[in-house]
Design a protein around this motif. Sequence first.
Motif, PDB file in Angstrom:
ATOM      1  N   THR A  48      13.757  -0.248   3.158  1.00  0.00           N
ATOM      2  CA  THR A  48      12.568  -0.700   2.424  1.00  0.00           C
ATOM      3  C   THR A  48      12.506  -2.217   2.380  1.00  0.00           C
ATOM      4  O   THR A  48      11.446  -2.808   2.571  1.00  0.00           O
ATOM      5  CB  THR A  48      12.579  -0.120   0.992  1.00  0.00           C
ATOM      6  OG1 THR A  48      12.598   1.300   1.079  1.00  0.00           O
ATOM      7  CG2 THR A  48      11.358  -0.566   0.215  1.00  0.00           C
ATOM      8  N   ALA A  49      13.650  -2.852   2.168  1.00  0.00           N
ATOM      9  CA  ALA A  49      13.702  -4.314   2.119  1.00  0.00           C
ATOM     10  C   ALA A  49      13.345  -4.906   3.488  1.00  0.00           C
ATOM     11  O   ALA A  49      12.645  -5.916   3.568  1.00  0.00           O
ATOM     12  CB  ALA A  49      15.089  -4.780   1.684  1.00  0.00           C
ATOM     13  N   GLN A  50      13.801  -4.281   4.564  1.00  0.00           N
ATOM     14  CA  GLN A  50      13.501  -4.771   5.913  1.00  0.00           C
ATOM     15  C   GLN A  50      12.008  -4.653   6.224  1.00  0.00           C
ATOM     16  O   GLN A  50      11.428  -5.528   6.860  1.00  0.00           O
ATOM     17  CB  GLN A  50      14.310  -3.984   6.954  1.00  0.00           C
ATOM     18  CG  GLN A  50      15.771  -4.317   6.956  1.00  0.00           C
ATOM     19  CD  GLN A  50      16.021  -5.740   7.390  1.00  0.00           C
ATOM     20  OE1 GLN A  50      15.332  -6.269   8.254  1.00  0.00           O
ATOM     21  NE2 GLN A  50      17.019  -6.359   6.804  1.00  0.00           N
ATOM     22  N   ARG A  51      11.380  -3.575   5.751  1.00  0.00           N
ATOM     23  CA  ARG A  51       9.953  -3.382   6.010  1.00  0.00           C
ATOM     24  C   ARG A  51       9.093  -4.386   5.236  1.00  0.00           C
ATOM     25  O   ARG A  51       8.003  -4.722   5.671  1.00  0.00           O
ATOM     26  CB  ARG A  51       9.517  -1.976   5.621  1.00  0.00           C
ATOM     27  CG  ARG A  51       9.927  -0.950   6.657  1.00  0.00           C
ATOM     28  CD  ARG A  51       9.419   0.391   6.262  1.00  0.00           C
ATOM     29  NE  ARG A  51      10.597   1.037   5.662  1.00  0.00           N
ATOM     30  CZ  ARG A  51      10.587   2.087   4.902  1.00  0.00           C
ATOM     31  NH1 ARG A  51       9.473   2.670   4.594  1.00  0.00           N
ATOM     32  NH2 ARG A  51      11.684   2.596   4.430  1.00  0.00           N
ATOM     33  N   SER A  52       9.599  -4.859   4.109  1.00  0.00           N
ATOM     34  CA  SER A  52       8.799  -5.783   3.300  1.00  0.00           C
ATOM     35  C   SER A  52       8.930  -7.220   3.755  1.00  0.00           C
ATOM     36  O   SER A  52       8.232  -8.093   3.247  1.00  0.00           O
ATOM     37  CB  SER A  52       9.193  -5.657   1.828  1.00  0.00           C
ATOM     38  OG  SER A  52      10.516  -6.098   1.628  1.00  0.00           O
TER      39      SER A  52
END
Length: 53
Positions: A48-52
């Motif tokens: 999720t952090a990578q996608r944001s």
Amino acid sequence: MCADCGTRFTDEQWKTIEPAGWDTPRDTHPHPCDDCKQRAITAERQATAQRSL
């Protein structure tokens, strides 16, 4: 048996992942092994952090 690590689990561990009733929310990471569950949660948070970014 845990699908991730292959550890056999007890009836008590099964009860933690089975919903108690129709309107009981299901666990998003139904791993009877605490270590496997924690790894799944950590991986989801990292994704999720990578996608944001």
